[in-house]
Every structure is written in structure tokens, then in C-alpha cells.
Design a protein around this motif. Structure first.
Motif, mmCIF file in Angstrom:
data_model
loop_
_atom_site.group_PDB
_atom_site.id
_atom_site.type_symbol
_atom_site.label_atom_id
_atom_site.label_comp_id
_atom_site.label_asym_id
_atom_site.label_seq_id
_atom_site.Cartn_x
_atom_site.Cartn_y
_atom_site.Cartn_z
ATOM 1 N N ALA A 133 0.177 0.245 12.085
ATOM 2 C CA ALA A 133 1.634 0.472 12.126
ATOM 3 C C ALA A 133 1.827 2.083 12.035
ATOM 4 C CB ALA A 133 2.346 -0.259 10.859
ATOM 5 N N LEU A 134 2.944 2.466 12.704
ATOM 6 C CA LEU A 134 3.321 4.155 12.661
ATOM 7 C C LEU A 134 4.614 4.276 12.340
ATOM 8 C CD1 LEU A 134 4.762 5.146 15.071
ATOM 9 C CD2 LEU A 134 2.503 4.832 16.372
ATOM 10 N N MET A 135 4.949 5.440 11.727
ATOM 11 C CA MET A 135 6.248 6.003 11.668
ATOM 12 C C MET A 135 6.418 7.316 12.286
ATOM 13 S SD MET A 135 8.708 6.020 8.070
ATOM 14 C CE MET A 135 9.362 4.246 8.619
ATOM 15 N N THR A 136 7.038 7.476 13.213
ATOM 16 C CA THR A 136 7.268 8.901 14.037
ATOM 17 C C THR A 136 7.743 9.738 13.116
ATOM 18 O OG1 THR A 136 9.458 8.324 14.685
ATOM 19 C CG2 THR A 136 7.715 7.429 15.988
ATOM 20 N N ARG A 137 7.238 11.016 13.535
ATOM 21 C CA ARG A 137 7.596 12.365 12.814
ATOM 22 C C ARG A 137 9.017 12.376 12.879
ATOM 23 N NH1 ARG A 137 4.737 16.289 17.044
ATOM 24 N NH2 ARG A 137 6.410 16.263 18.548
ATOM 25 N N ASN A 138 9.547 13.008 11.914
ATOM 26 C CA ASN A 138 10.983 13.330 11.588
ATOM 27 C C ASN A 138 11.856 12.122 12.024
ATOM 28 O OD1 ASN A 138 12.877 15.256 11.345
ATOM 29 N ND2 ASN A 138 12.965 15.749 13.501
ATOM 30 N N THR A 139 12.100 11.380 12.859
ATOM 31 C CA THR A 139 13.006 10.427 12.878
ATOM 32 C C THR A 139 12.527 9.162 11.945
ATOM 33 O OG1 THR A 139 12.292 9.753 14.766
ATOM 34 C CG2 THR A 139 14.135 11.418 15.217
ATOM 35 N N GLY A 140 11.372 9.245 12.018
ATOM 36 C CA GLY A 140 11.049 8.119 11.081
ATOM 37 C C GLY A 140 11.069 6.588 11.798
ATOM 38 N N ASN A 141 10.968 6.403 13.043
ATOM 39 C CA ASN A 141 10.913 4.906 13.802
ATOM 40 C C ASN A 141 9.733 4.422 13.546
ATOM 41 O OD1 ASN A 141 13.636 5.421 14.787
ATOM 42 N ND2 ASN A 141 12.847 6.824 16.657
ATOM 43 N N PRO A 142 9.746 3.337 13.275
ATOM 44 C CA PRO A 142 8.441 2.427 13.291
ATOM 45 C C PRO A 142 8.275 1.540 14.417
ATOM 46 C CG PRO A 142 10.366 1.026 12.265
ATOM 47 C CD PRO A 142 10.931 2.497 13.062
ATOM 48 N N TYR A 143 6.869 1.314 14.206
ATOM 49 C CA TYR A 143 6.115 0.820 15.241
ATOM 50 C C TYR A 143 4.908 -0.057 14.692
ATOM 51 C CZ TYR A 143 4.085 -0.307 19.775
ATOM 52 O OH TYR A 143 3.418 -1.082 20.949
ATOM 53 N N TYR A 144 4.805 -1.398 15.425
ATOM 54 C CA TYR A 144 3.767 -2.429 14.887
ATOM 55 C C TYR A 144 2.918 -2.816 15.770
ATOM 56 C CZ TYR A 144 7.168 -2.065 10.898
ATOM 57 O OH TYR A 144 7.796 -1.668 9.990
ATOM 58 N N LEU A 187 0.656 -1.088 0.055
ATOM 59 C CA LEU A 187 0.137 -0.019 -0.014
ATOM 60 C C LEU A 187 0.844 1.164 0.200
ATOM 61 C CD1 LEU A 187 -2.664 -0.854 2.650
ATOM 62 C CD2 LEU A 187 -2.612 -1.460 0.327
ATOM 63 N N SER A 188 0.408 2.210 -0.425
ATOM 64 C CA SER A 188 1.277 3.509 -0.612
ATOM 65 C C SER A 188 0.254 4.797 -0.012
ATOM 66 C CB SER A 188 1.721 3.781 -2.002
ATOM 67 O OG SER A 188 2.343 2.876 -2.632
ATOM 68 N N CYS A 189 0.538 5.797 0.398
ATOM 69 C CA CYS A 189 0.148 6.850 0.751
ATOM 70 C C CYS A 189 0.850 8.044 0.368
ATOM 71 C CB CYS A 189 -0.247 6.877 2.451
ATOM 72 S SG CYS A 189 -1.065 8.265 3.075
ATOM 73 N N ALA A 190 0.366 8.728 -0.579
ATOM 74 C CA ALA A 190 1.001 10.221 -0.906
ATOM 75 C C ALA A 190 0.542 11.120 0.243
ATOM 76 C CB ALA A 190 0.621 10.482 -2.271
ATOM 77 N N VAL A 191 1.482 11.909 0.619
ATOM 78 C CA VAL A 191 1.448 12.894 1.571
ATOM 79 C C VAL A 191 1.573 14.264 0.910
ATOM 80 C CG1 VAL A 191 1.655 11.188 3.085
ATOM 81 C CG2 VAL A 191 3.653 12.698 2.701
ATOM 82 N N SER A 192 1.277 15.136 1.888
ATOM 83 C CA SER A 192 1.675 16.697 1.396
ATOM 84 C C SER A 192 3.228 17.028 1.670
ATOM 85 C CB SER A 192 1.199 17.647 2.107
ATOM 86 O OG SER A 192 -0.420 17.511 2.069
ATOM 87 N N GLU A 193 4.142 17.741 0.830
ATOM 88 C CA GLU A 193 5.324 18.066 1.233
ATOM 89 C C GLU A 193 5.484 18.382 2.607
ATOM 90 O OE1 GLU A 193 7.102 20.137 -2.067
ATOM 91 O OE2 GLU A 193 9.205 20.191 -1.135
ATOM 92 N N GLY A 194 6.568 17.998 3.251
ATOM 93 C CA GLY A 194 6.818 18.401 4.600
ATOM 94 C C GLY A 194 6.367 17.729 5.646
ATOM 95 N N THR A 195 5.335 16.847 5.300
ATOM 96 C CA THR A 195 4.174 16.063 6.393
ATOM 97 C C THR A 195 5.279 15.296 7.032
ATOM 98 O OG1 THR A 195 2.394 16.038 4.954
ATOM 99 C CG2 THR A 195 2.699 14.420 6.589
ATOM 100 N N PHE A 196 6.495 14.585 6.678
ATOM 101 C CA PHE A 196 7.310 13.853 7.500
ATOM 102 C C PHE A 196 7.826 14.621 8.673
ATOM 103 C CE2 PHE A 196 6.323 10.630 4.851
ATOM 104 C CZ PHE A 196 6.849 10.399 3.615
ATOM 105 N N ARG A 197 8.173 15.748 8.467
ATOM 106 C CA ARG A 197 8.925 16.242 9.519
ATOM 107 C C ARG A 197 8.232 17.054 10.681
ATOM 108 N NH1 ARG A 197 10.675 19.204 5.053
ATOM 109 N NH2 ARG A 197 9.221 20.988 5.416
ATOM 110 N N SER A 198 6.930 16.946 10.394
ATOM 111 C CA SER A 198 5.948 17.528 11.198
ATOM 112 C C SER A 198 4.922 16.461 12.050
ATOM 113 C CB SER A 198 5.073 18.694 10.632
ATOM 114 O OG SER A 198 6.064 19.847 10.339
ATOM 115 N N TYR A 199 4.571 15.450 11.103
ATOM 116 C CA TYR A 199 3.483 14.291 11.443
ATOM 117 C C TYR A 199 3.865 13.002 11.639
ATOM 118 C CZ TYR A 199 0.554 18.268 10.393
ATOM 119 O OH TYR A 199 -0.186 19.701 10.381
ATOM 120 N N THR A 200 3.551 12.447 12.788
ATOM 121 C CA THR A 200 3.385 10.941 12.791
ATOM 122 C C THR A 200 2.720 10.371 11.892
ATOM 123 O OG1 THR A 200 4.405 10.956 15.300
ATOM 124 C CG2 THR A 200 2.977 9.036 14.264
ATOM 125 N N LEU A 201 2.843 9.330 11.061
ATOM 126 C CA LEU A 201 2.070 8.694 9.785
ATOM 127 C C LEU A 201 1.690 7.402 10.408
ATOM 128 C CD1 LEU A 201 3.746 10.173 6.801
ATOM 129 C CD2 LEU A 201 1.487 10.859 7.705
#
Length: 123
Positions: free
Chosen positions: A49-60, A20-34
Motif C-alpha cells: 500500500a502507499l499514501m501519496t505525498r502531500n495529498t495523502g491519497n491511498p492505493y493498494y 502496524l505503525s511507522c514513525a517518520v521524521s517531521e515534514g515527511t508527509f509533505r515531501s515523500y510518498t510513503l
């Protein structure tokens, strides 16, 4: 305002894979947990699952750990959910969501949602 657009759902056999893919607005990774959530028919929406904002650490969640992988492409502004060894119980509508908090595993933690993409696992 964060925009999220999922794609990649479909029909797959038990034991198969889907990404699956999720296209996000530019800059979202820095400010939002996905996060990825799913909702099976007649059931509540649940965390996947999630990926933390900025650092991008995963959790399931326990139910997908070891089978699913969340990743992101900053160049493409896209977050992916690679799903392997799919089971019938993985059948659901999958949603991508964004939270301003650093962490969140409940739907109420997330302010922005995509439209969802349906995954059907059939034997």
C-alpha cells in the motif's frame, strides 16, 4: 535524511487483525510518498500500500485491497497499516519506505527504508 521506524508486528491467528505503525521524521508527509512493502521468506519484496505525498491519497495492491487500510497521523508523524481478515499468505516482514516521487509501487522507487517488522499469521 528520512528516518522510518516500524512497530506493531507479531503473531496473529488467521482472520485476525493487526495494526502496524511507522514513525517518520517531521515534514515527511509533505515531501515523500510513503509505502508499505512486505517480503515473505524466499520471495521478493512486494508492494502492499502507499499514501501519496502531500495529498495523502491511498492505493493498494490487489491482494490486500478491502482488507488493509493505510492512514496517517500528522500530529504523531506516524503512518499506519491496519490489517484485517489476515491470511496465512500475509505472513512476511513488513517494511515502511519513503519515496521522493509522487508515486511508486516497486522497491526501487523508494530511497529510504525502515528496519522491518515481522508479521506471522497462523491457523
Amino acid at each position: 535524511q528520512v528516518q522510518l521506524v516500524e512497530s506493531g508486528g507479531g503473531l496473529v491467528q488467521t482472520g485476525g487483525s493487526l495494526r502496524l505503525s511507522c514513525a517518520v521524521s517531521e515534514g515527511t508527509f509533505r515531501s515523500y510518498t510513503l509505502g508499505w512493502f512486505r517480503q515473505a521468506q524466499g520471495k521478493e519484496r512486494e508492494f502492499v500500500a502507499l499514501m501519496t505525498r502531500n495529498t495523502g491519497n491511498p492505493y493498494y495492491s490487489a491482494s490486500v485491497k478491502g482488507r488493509f487500510t493505510i492512514s496517517r497521523s500528522t500530529a504523531e508523524n506516524t503512518v499506519h497499516l491496519q490489517m484485517n481478515s489476515l491470511r496465512n499468505e500475509d505472513t512476511a516482514v513488513y517494511y515502511c519506505a519513503a519515496a521522493s516521487a509522487a508515486w511508486g509501487i516497486t522497491p526501487s522507487d523508494y530511497s529510504y527504508w525502515g528496519q522491518g517488522t515481522k508479521v506471522t499469521v497462523s491457523s
